[in-house]
Design a protein around this motif. Sequence first.
Motif, mmCIF file in Angstrom:
data_model
loop_
_atom_site.group_PDB
_atom_site.id
_atom_site.type_symbol
_atom_site.label_atom_id
_atom_site.label_comp_id
_atom_site.label_asym_id
_atom_site.label_seq_id
_atom_site.Cartn_x
_atom_site.Cartn_y
_atom_site.Cartn_z
ATOM 1 N N ALA A 1 89.947 -86.733 -49.456
ATOM 2 C CA ALA A 1 88.977 -86.676 -50.585
ATOM 3 C C ALA A 1 87.689 -87.927 -50.230
ATOM 4 C CB ALA A 1 89.407 -87.006 -51.964
ATOM 5 N N TRP A 2 88.210 -88.900 -49.903
ATOM 6 C CA TRP A 2 87.363 -90.140 -49.460
ATOM 7 C C TRP A 2 86.538 -89.696 -48.350
ATOM 8 C CZ3 TRP A 2 89.801 -95.485 -50.491
ATOM 9 C CH2 TRP A 2 90.118 -95.494 -51.896
ATOM 10 N N HIS A 3 87.211 -89.148 -47.460
ATOM 11 C CA HIS A 3 86.338 -88.741 -45.977
ATOM 12 C C HIS A 3 85.364 -87.677 -46.456
ATOM 13 C CE1 HIS A 3 87.986 -91.121 -42.767
ATOM 14 N NE2 HIS A 3 89.226 -90.860 -43.403
ATOM 15 N N GLY A 4 85.760 -86.752 -47.229
ATOM 16 C CA GLY A 4 85.033 -85.733 -47.784
ATOM 17 C C GLY A 4 83.569 -86.127 -48.400
ATOM 18 N N TYR A 5 83.580 -87.126 -49.103
ATOM 19 C CA TYR A 5 82.547 -87.858 -49.721
ATOM 20 C C TYR A 5 81.547 -88.196 -48.633
ATOM 21 C CZ TYR A 5 83.909 -87.515 -54.739
ATOM 22 O OH TYR A 5 84.276 -87.156 -55.717
ATOM 23 N N GLY A 6 82.062 -88.671 -47.595
ATOM 24 C CA GLY A 6 81.126 -89.252 -46.317
ATOM 25 C C GLY A 6 80.274 -90.358 -46.981
ATOM 26 N N GLU A 7 79.226 -90.349 -46.795
ATOM 27 C CA GLU A 7 78.042 -91.611 -47.284
ATOM 28 C C GLU A 7 78.023 -91.745 -48.809
ATOM 29 O OE1 GLU A 7 74.400 -91.255 -44.924
ATOM 30 O OE2 GLU A 7 75.487 -91.551 -43.022
ATOM 31 N N GLU A 8 78.255 -90.601 -49.077
ATOM 32 C CA GLU A 8 78.127 -90.812 -50.868
ATOM 33 C C GLU A 8 79.342 -91.645 -51.451
ATOM 34 O OE1 GLU A 8 76.254 -86.889 -52.386
ATOM 35 O OE2 GLU A 8 77.919 -86.155 -50.870
ATOM 36 N N LEU A 9 80.335 -91.900 -50.590
ATOM 37 C CA LEU A 9 81.474 -92.697 -51.292
ATOM 38 C C LEU A 9 81.310 -93.793 -52.038
ATOM 39 C CD1 LEU A 9 84.488 -92.336 -51.778
ATOM 40 C CD2 LEU A 9 85.052 -93.543 -49.619
ATOM 41 N N VAL A 10 80.499 -94.730 -51.468
ATOM 42 C CA VAL A 10 80.245 -96.027 -51.920
ATOM 43 C C VAL A 10 79.555 -96.047 -53.190
ATOM 44 C CG1 VAL A 10 79.482 -98.215 -51.647
ATOM 45 C CG2 VAL A 10 80.982 -97.407 -49.755
ATOM 46 N N PRO A 11 78.090 -95.176 -52.987
ATOM 47 C CA PRO A 11 77.239 -94.953 -54.291
ATOM 48 C C PRO A 11 78.176 -94.306 -55.140
ATOM 49 C CG PRO A 11 76.311 -94.530 -52.123
ATOM 50 C CD PRO A 11 77.546 -94.627 -51.638
ATOM 51 N N HIS A 12 78.895 -93.486 -55.173
ATOM 52 C CA HIS A 12 79.854 -92.851 -56.058
ATOM 53 C C HIS A 12 80.814 -93.770 -56.806
ATOM 54 C CE1 HIS A 12 81.869 -90.054 -58.551
ATOM 55 N NE2 HIS A 12 82.963 -90.442 -57.967
ATOM 56 N N PHE A 13 81.381 -94.687 -56.290
ATOM 57 C CA PHE A 13 82.300 -95.625 -56.809
ATOM 58 C C PHE A 13 81.457 -96.527 -57.581
ATOM 59 C CE2 PHE A 13 85.870 -95.455 -53.059
ATOM 60 C CZ PHE A 13 86.744 -94.954 -54.044
ATOM 61 N N GLU A 14 80.384 -96.924 -57.120
ATOM 62 C CA GLU A 14 79.450 -97.888 -57.863
ATOM 63 C C GLU A 14 78.970 -97.073 -59.269
ATOM 64 O OE1 GLU A 14 76.773 -98.889 -54.859
ATOM 65 O OE2 GLU A 14 77.732 -100.502 -54.096
ATOM 66 N N GLU A 15 78.511 -95.732 -59.342
ATOM 67 C CA GLU A 15 77.794 -95.387 -60.333
ATOM 68 C C GLU A 15 79.135 -94.950 -61.377
ATOM 69 O OE1 GLU A 15 76.272 -91.665 -59.933
ATOM 70 O OE2 GLU A 15 77.767 -90.459 -59.237
ATOM 71 N N ALA A 16 80.212 -94.545 -60.773
ATOM 72 C CA ALA A 16 81.480 -94.204 -61.522
ATOM 73 C C ALA A 16 81.929 -95.491 -62.617
ATOM 74 C CB ALA A 16 82.655 -93.651 -60.966
ATOM 75 N N SER A 17 81.861 -96.632 -61.719
ATOM 76 C CA SER A 17 82.354 -97.942 -61.970
ATOM 77 C C SER A 17 81.375 -98.285 -63.371
ATOM 78 C CB SER A 17 82.287 -99.192 -61.289
ATOM 79 O OG SER A 17 81.062 -99.339 -60.919
ATOM 80 N N GLU A 18 80.235 -97.810 -63.538
ATOM 81 C CA GLU A 18 79.124 -98.193 -64.613
ATOM 82 C C GLU A 18 79.007 -97.205 -65.538
ATOM 83 O OE1 GLU A 18 75.844 -99.347 -62.345
ATOM 84 O OE2 GLU A 18 76.983 -101.182 -61.355
ATOM 85 N N SER A 19 79.706 -96.020 -65.325
ATOM 86 C CA SER A 19 79.313 -95.089 -66.399
ATOM 87 C C SER A 19 80.038 -95.080 -67.706
ATOM 88 C CB SER A 19 79.879 -93.603 -65.675
ATOM 89 O OG SER A 19 81.130 -93.747 -65.606
ATOM 90 N N ALA A 20 79.464 -94.328 -68.497
ATOM 91 C CA ALA A 20 79.957 -94.397 -70.154
ATOM 92 C C ALA A 20 80.980 -93.389 -70.105
ATOM 93 C CB ALA A 20 78.883 -94.449 -71.116
#
Length: 219
Positions: A134-153
């Motif tokens: 899964a993480w390799h499947g996110y590619g360059e989107e992985l870090v931004p996704h972690f960040e947006e998920a951590s701040e989501s409601a």
Amino acid sequence: MPAETVVLLPGTASDEVFVRTVFAEPLSQVGAVLVAPRVRTLCERLTALDNAWAGHPIVVGGVSLGAHVAALWAAGNPGKCAGLVLALPAWTGPANGAPAALAAKASARVVADHGVETALAGTTGWLRDELTRAWHGYGEELVPHFEEASESAAPTLDELRSLDVPAGIVGCTDDPVHPIGIARQWADALPRAVLTTTTLDAYPRALGGAVQAWQRAKS
């Protein structure tokens, strides 16, 4: 009677392959049709639910972040949701330092600074296999996704109380990242919820127990 459509979303940095692995069989056993869209961002998760609605109510849900997004979509779209299949809700309302949010932030930092392989160090067995794919499947989107998920409601208690549809929830009694108290809080707030529990050693297929809980909530 046509089969019910059940649209399920993955958790943070997870993917549609994991969703199918967990939910395809239990949904098939109850005559429901699984839709597991390929999504990477929060926006894509919401858009997938919008696109799945075809003029009649659908069952929605997912794992962790996916459960949050699905419940928020249902609360914001009265009349479009026929039921909820929810696994491992991680917090209620703002993240406010919830364990899963902190884990996502930490993963973002390690991946950004040291790479995916370093972030995966220490994981074993099925979890390592799932995260590697899964993480390799996110590619360059992985870090931004972690960040947006951590701040989501996640949905608030009031939003959950507004969802008068059959809801099945599975929570884990020994998962510190997804505290069982949150699953119980959601189950208490949702008007027609059935909660079932599992343990870490039964992961991942035990998460499909949310399907049986949803069926019980319908009766």
